[in-house]
Motif scaffolding. Structure first.
Motif, PDB file in Angstrom:
ATOM      1  N   ASP A  28     -16.199   0.384 -49.282  1.00 18.16           N
ATOM      2  CA  ASP A  28     -16.567  -0.278 -48.022  1.00 18.16           C
ATOM      3  C   ASP A  28     -15.355  -0.419 -47.107  1.00 18.16           C
ATOM      4  O   ASP A  28     -14.271  -0.797 -47.557  1.00 18.16           O
ATOM      5  N   LEU A  29     -15.561  -0.141 -45.824  1.00 11.06           N
ATOM      6  CA  LEU A  29     -14.556  -0.474 -44.814  1.00 11.06           C
ATOM      7  C   LEU A  29     -14.926  -1.793 -44.156  1.00 11.06           C
ATOM      8  O   LEU A  29     -14.112  -2.705 -44.073  1.00 11.06           O
ATOM      9  N   ALA A  62     -18.642  -1.367 -31.331  1.00  6.82           N
ATOM     10  CA  ALA A  62     -17.684  -2.096 -32.162  1.00  6.82           C
ATOM     11  C   ALA A  62     -16.341  -1.391 -32.194  1.00  6.82           C
ATOM     12  O   ALA A  62     -16.253  -0.168 -32.058  1.00  6.82           O
ATOM     13  N   GLN A  63     -15.299  -2.185 -32.374  1.00  5.27           N
ATOM     14  CA  GLN A  63     -13.983  -1.653 -32.702  1.00  5.27           C
ATOM     15  C   GLN A  63     -13.631  -2.168 -34.100  1.00  5.27           C
ATOM     16  O   GLN A  63     -13.746  -3.360 -34.368  1.00  5.27           O
ATOM     17  N   ILE A  64     -13.222  -1.266 -34.961  1.00  2.00           N
ATOM     18  CA  ILE A  64     -12.867  -1.623 -36.327  1.00  2.00           C
ATOM     19  C   ILE A  64     -11.439  -1.151 -36.581  1.00  2.00           C
ATOM     20  O   ILE A  64     -11.110   0.011 -36.336  1.00  2.00           O
ATOM     21  N   THR A  65     -10.594  -2.052 -37.033  1.00  2.00           N
ATOM     22  CA  THR A  65      -9.220  -1.674 -37.352  1.00  2.00           C
ATOM     23  C   THR A  65      -9.208  -0.878 -38.653  1.00  2.00           C
ATOM     24  O   THR A  65     -10.163  -0.945 -39.439  1.00  2.00           O
ATOM     25  N   GLY A  68     -10.352  -2.682 -41.633  1.00  2.00           N
ATOM     26  CA  GLY A  68     -11.727  -3.162 -41.722  1.00  2.00           C
ATOM     27  C   GLY A  68     -12.086  -4.382 -40.916  1.00  2.00           C
ATOM     28  O   GLY A  68     -13.190  -4.929 -41.060  1.00  2.00           O
ATOM     29  N   LYS A  69     -11.228  -4.843 -40.010  1.00  2.00           N
ATOM     30  CA  LYS A  69     -11.560  -5.998 -39.175  1.00  2.00           C
ATOM     31  C   LYS A  69     -12.414  -5.547 -37.993  1.00  2.00           C
ATOM     32  O   LYS A  69     -12.012  -4.655 -37.235  1.00  2.00           O
ATOM     33  N   THR A  70     -13.568  -6.155 -37.830  1.00  2.00           N
ATOM     34  CA  THR A  70     -14.506  -5.731 -36.795  1.00  2.00           C
ATOM     35  C   THR A  70     -14.542  -6.710 -35.634  1.00  2.00           C
ATOM     36  O   THR A  70     -14.322  -7.911 -35.794  1.00  2.00           O
ATOM     37  N   CYS A 279     -23.299  -1.056 -42.342  1.00  2.00           N
ATOM     38  CA  CYS A 279     -21.844  -1.156 -42.439  1.00  2.00           C
ATOM     39  C   CYS A 279     -21.237   0.238 -42.375  1.00  2.00           C
ATOM     40  O   CYS A 279     -21.943   1.236 -42.202  1.00  2.00           O
ATOM     41  N   ILE A 280     -19.925   0.271 -42.505  1.00  2.00           N
ATOM     42  CA  ILE A 280     -19.201   1.540 -42.544  1.00  2.00           C
ATOM     43  C   ILE A 280     -18.544   1.687 -43.907  1.00  2.00           C
ATOM     44  O   ILE A 280     -17.860   0.780 -44.384  1.00  2.00           O
TER      45      ILE A 280
END
Length: 299
Positions: A28-29, A62-65, A68-70, A279-280
């Protein structure tokens, strides 16, 4: 000295074997449930941040680092819902807006959203592929009729219907040498290849591979020309060679794989949207992505 060199070589070999052993293993990311069931369109900017559509509610991006921070990067204009996302420069990405028959243009720095092309004749622009000269190819399925089309959109917003009377066109991608366009048909389970002319027209349609089961959604090429195809419903990524042979199958944790992109420091990290888990997920590949290499050239 000789003993030290042997130890270093052994450590390097162990590190290589560990890295090879851990490729193609999903994890999971982002957290499960952060997106809607329409999560789609992962794309990676030059800094390694991942973007995907429909976090918390439809119509968002969404922006995801990389860790994994969304967060909600922006909300599209009212009535617009995104699907595929592709970067055209370091600070510009494009979004297939299937609700309003648009290809949208987004400024990464100002977050300004504008309409690159509005095409009422499109069924619902689904996914995008982009060339280094900025030419965009757009899949355009009609799910009710199990049919589809392929459009070309230029950087000045001109849209041209290239191919009609296809099956449910969905995933779309350009080969690393930009001479071939790949398009899949989700319902018919075909992946087609076309030659791309210098003017961006398509010819010489031929079947790359036909599957017997499962659906297909987004797909992307690595820098060797292999296609990473999300097999929607089966929970796998099938990696297909340019000759149309399955060379690797990656098992994901969820079942509804909807799209894929490459990123990470070396371009070998794959990001996959899962519509059932909302999720990603991510896994490591042994090759870098075609678009990731193209992004490295952007200023």
């Amino acid at each position: 000295m000789k003993k030290t060199i042997l130890i270093i070589l052994a450590l390097l070999n162990a590190s290589y074997l560990f890295a090879q052993k851990n490729i193609f293993i999903a994890s999971d990311l982002s957290k499960e449930g952060e997106f809607t069931s329409n999560c789609e369109g992962p794309a990676v900017d030059k800094k390694g941040n991942i973007y995907a559509v429909n976090i918390k509610q439809d119509g968002t991006i969404a922006q995801i680092t990389p860790d994994g921070k969304t967060s909600v990067f922006l909300t599209l204009p009212e009535g617009s819902v995104g699907n595929g996302i592709r970067f055209g420069s370091a600070n510009t990405f494009f979004v297939a807006d299937y609700m309003q028959h648009n290809v949208l243009k987004v400024d990464l720095q100002t977050q300004k959203v504008s309409v690159l092309a509005h095409v009422p004749a499109m069924n619902q622009p689904n996914d995008l592929a982009i060339m280094s000269n900025g030419t965009i190819f757009c899949s355009d399925p009609n799910w009710t009729a199990s049919s589809g089309q392929i459009w070309k959109v230029t950087q000045d917003g001109k849209a041209e219907l290239l191919v009609k009377d296809m099956g449910t066109t969905n995933g779309i991608e350009v080969s690393p040498d930009e001479k071939i366009l790949y398009v899949n048909e989700s319902v018919q389970k075909n992946v087609w290849a076309f030659d791309i002319s210098p003017l961006g027209t398509l010819s010489n349609k031929r079947l790359l591979i036909k599957f017997d089961d499962g659906g297909m959604d987004g797909m992307r090429c690595d820098d060797k020309g292999n296609l990473y195809i999300t097999r929607h419903g089966l929970g796998i990524i099938d990696i297909v060679s340019p000759q149309g042979k399955i060379i690797q199958t990656v098992k994901m944790k969820g079942k509804l794989t909807s799209n894929i992109s490459f990123g990470g420091k070396d371009g070998k990290t794959c990001y996959v949207t899962l519509q059932d888990r909302k999720c990603i997920e991510t896994f490591r590949s042994n090759n870098a992505g075609r678009e990731w290499k193209m992004m490295k050239k952007f200023k």
